[in-house]
Design a protein around this motif. Sequence first.
Motif, PDB file in Angstrom:
ATOM      1  N   ALA A  52      -6.501  11.668  -1.221  1.00  0.00           N
ATOM      2  CA  ALA A  52      -6.818  12.148   0.123  1.00  0.00           C
ATOM      3  C   ALA A  52      -8.024  13.073   0.121  1.00  0.00           C
ATOM      4  O   ALA A  52      -8.776  13.134   1.099  1.00  0.00           O
ATOM      5  CB  ALA A  52      -5.604  12.869   0.717  1.00  0.00           C
ATOM      6  N   ASN A  60       3.089  11.870  -8.887  1.00  0.00           N
ATOM      7  CA  ASN A  60       2.838  10.929  -7.796  1.00  0.00           C
ATOM      8  C   ASN A  60       2.278  11.643  -6.576  1.00  0.00           C
ATOM      9  O   ASN A  60       1.378  11.144  -5.885  1.00  0.00           O
ATOM     10  CB  ASN A  60       4.121  10.181  -7.437  1.00  0.00           C
ATOM     11  CG  ASN A  60       4.519   9.164  -8.485  1.00  0.00           C
ATOM     12  OD1 ASN A  60       3.685   8.689  -9.249  1.00  0.00           O
ATOM     13  ND2 ASN A  60       5.796   8.831  -8.531  1.00  0.00           N
ATOM     14  N   ARG A  61       2.831  12.817  -6.298  1.00  0.00           N
ATOM     15  CA  ARG A  61       2.333  13.606  -5.162  1.00  0.00           C
ATOM     16  C   ARG A  61       0.897  14.069  -5.432  1.00  0.00           C
ATOM     17  O   ARG A  61       0.044  14.021  -4.527  1.00  0.00           O
ATOM     18  CB  ARG A  61       3.255  14.806  -4.924  1.00  0.00           C
ATOM     19  CG  ARG A  61       2.823  15.710  -3.784  1.00  0.00           C
ATOM     20  CD  ARG A  61       2.854  14.996  -2.459  1.00  0.00           C
ATOM     21  NE  ARG A  61       2.418  15.861  -1.375  1.00  0.00           N
ATOM     22  CZ  ARG A  61       1.623  15.474  -0.390  1.00  0.00           C
ATOM     23  NH1 ARG A  61       1.192  14.227  -0.326  1.00  0.00           N
ATOM     24  NH2 ARG A  61       1.266  16.316   0.556  1.00  0.00           N
ATOM     25  N   ARG A  82      -1.290  12.548  -7.263  1.00  0.00           N
ATOM     26  CA  ARG A  82      -2.139  11.365  -7.136  1.00  0.00           C
ATOM     27  C   ARG A  82      -2.503  11.126  -5.661  1.00  0.00           C
ATOM     28  O   ARG A  82      -3.656  10.834  -5.328  1.00  0.00           O
ATOM     29  CB  ARG A  82      -1.416  10.154  -7.724  1.00  0.00           C
ATOM     30  CG  ARG A  82      -2.272   8.904  -7.820  1.00  0.00           C
ATOM     31  CD  ARG A  82      -1.499   7.764  -8.457  1.00  0.00           C
ATOM     32  NE  ARG A  82      -1.339   7.939  -9.894  1.00  0.00           N
ATOM     33  CZ  ARG A  82      -0.190   8.254 -10.497  1.00  0.00           C
ATOM     34  NH1 ARG A  82       0.911   8.435  -9.772  1.00  0.00           N
ATOM     35  NH2 ARG A  82      -0.119   8.373 -11.797  1.00  0.00           N
ATOM     36  N   GLU A  83      -1.521  11.276  -4.773  1.00  0.00           N
ATOM     37  CA  GLU A  83      -1.763  11.107  -3.336  1.00  0.00           C
ATOM     38  C   GLU A  83      -2.749  12.163  -2.818  1.00  0.00           C
ATOM     39  O   GLU A  83      -3.663  11.842  -2.043  1.00  0.00           O
ATOM     40  CB  GLU A  83      -0.444  11.243  -2.571  1.00  0.00           C
ATOM     41  CG  GLU A  83       0.567  10.134  -2.836  1.00  0.00           C
ATOM     42  CD  GLU A  83       1.914  10.432  -2.184  1.00  0.00           C
ATOM     43  OE1 GLU A  83       2.053  11.526  -1.580  1.00  0.00           O
ATOM     44  OE2 GLU A  83       2.815   9.579  -2.269  1.00  0.00           O
ATOM     45  N   LYS A  84      -2.555  13.398  -3.231  1.00  0.00           N
ATOM     46  CA  LYS A  84      -3.404  14.485  -2.743  1.00  0.00           C
ATOM     47  C   LYS A  84      -4.835  14.358  -3.257  1.00  0.00           C
ATOM     48  O   LYS A  84      -5.796  14.629  -2.524  1.00  0.00           O
ATOM     49  CB  LYS A  84      -2.794  15.830  -3.136  1.00  0.00           C
ATOM     50  CG  LYS A  84      -1.497  16.133  -2.389  1.00  0.00           C
ATOM     51  CD  LYS A  84      -0.704  17.235  -3.034  1.00  0.00           C
ATOM     52  CE  LYS A  84      -1.313  18.596  -2.886  1.00  0.00           C
ATOM     53  NZ  LYS A  84      -0.400  19.665  -3.382  1.00  0.00           N
TER      54      LYS A  84
END
Length: 298
Positions: free
Chosen positions: A107, A99-100, A102-104
């Motif tokens: 961004a 999940n982290r 995916r966020e990075k």
Amino acid sequence: MNPPSPHTAPHGAHPVHEHEHEHEHEHEHNAGDQTEILDLDAEVLAEHLASITAWLPIGTGPRHIVDLGCGTGAGTLALLERFPEAELTAVDLSSAHLNRLREKAAAAGAADRVRIVRADLDTTAWPELGTPELVWASASMHHMPDPDRTLRQVHDLLAPGGLFAVVELAGFPRFLPEDAPQDAPGLEERCHAALDHHHAEQVPHRGADWGTKLTKAGFTVEGERTVAVDIGPPRTDAAGRYALSGLRRMRGGVASALTTEDLAALDRLLDTGGPHSILRRIDLSVRTERTVWAARRT
């Protein structure tokens, strides 16, 4: 590092079976604790990671890369930057890490170039990962219960002539001068000695001869490089938080092996509101080594 609902397998991954739930729950708890330090590791050591990806003897840029044990994506994002035409499949068991990542990736504007696969690489049957020209495994191979089997699986996964990059760490980073702290000089070295003993029992493949193992698995090792890291002082805020997070994790593995005096001194370093907090030290540095092996499937 290895590092949707736990009952639902994402596209391309096998479902997690009932008998794996206990192991998975423990892994997710540990992975949640690791997320911060993995992100800080990526930030503090970004320049050194970029030097490793630049060194890879890959020739023309790969079109498809697989990152095994991708963690929160330090290697994933470095590889996407190094190979701007590539698409990458990122594999990890931890949904928190993925999940982290995916966020990075979003961004960084790279979400459309990353396929995320949640899977347990300890199993004999891996999900469909395509036929990559480059497979990357950073700080994940030593966690495999049968690394020789894993190396053979990677060999069979790669496209003919493809490259496998194995990156391993030389233990936990060091942050303090040898004579620190004043009330317990040499504390960090004693912590490392205790942690090395702990890892010898719990992570027996740490420090393995990966060059020999790669050759036995059918690869041709084309290069080996050790990157020495020595950053600061003066430290950055990220380096301070990296040291704090790292020593907190180290404490969990060494507390039972330390004297009462050493444990108290370590706790004073970890007390962010106290006068001896590691965040207040102006002599903080980050010292470690990473070794990369580049192996060709011939």
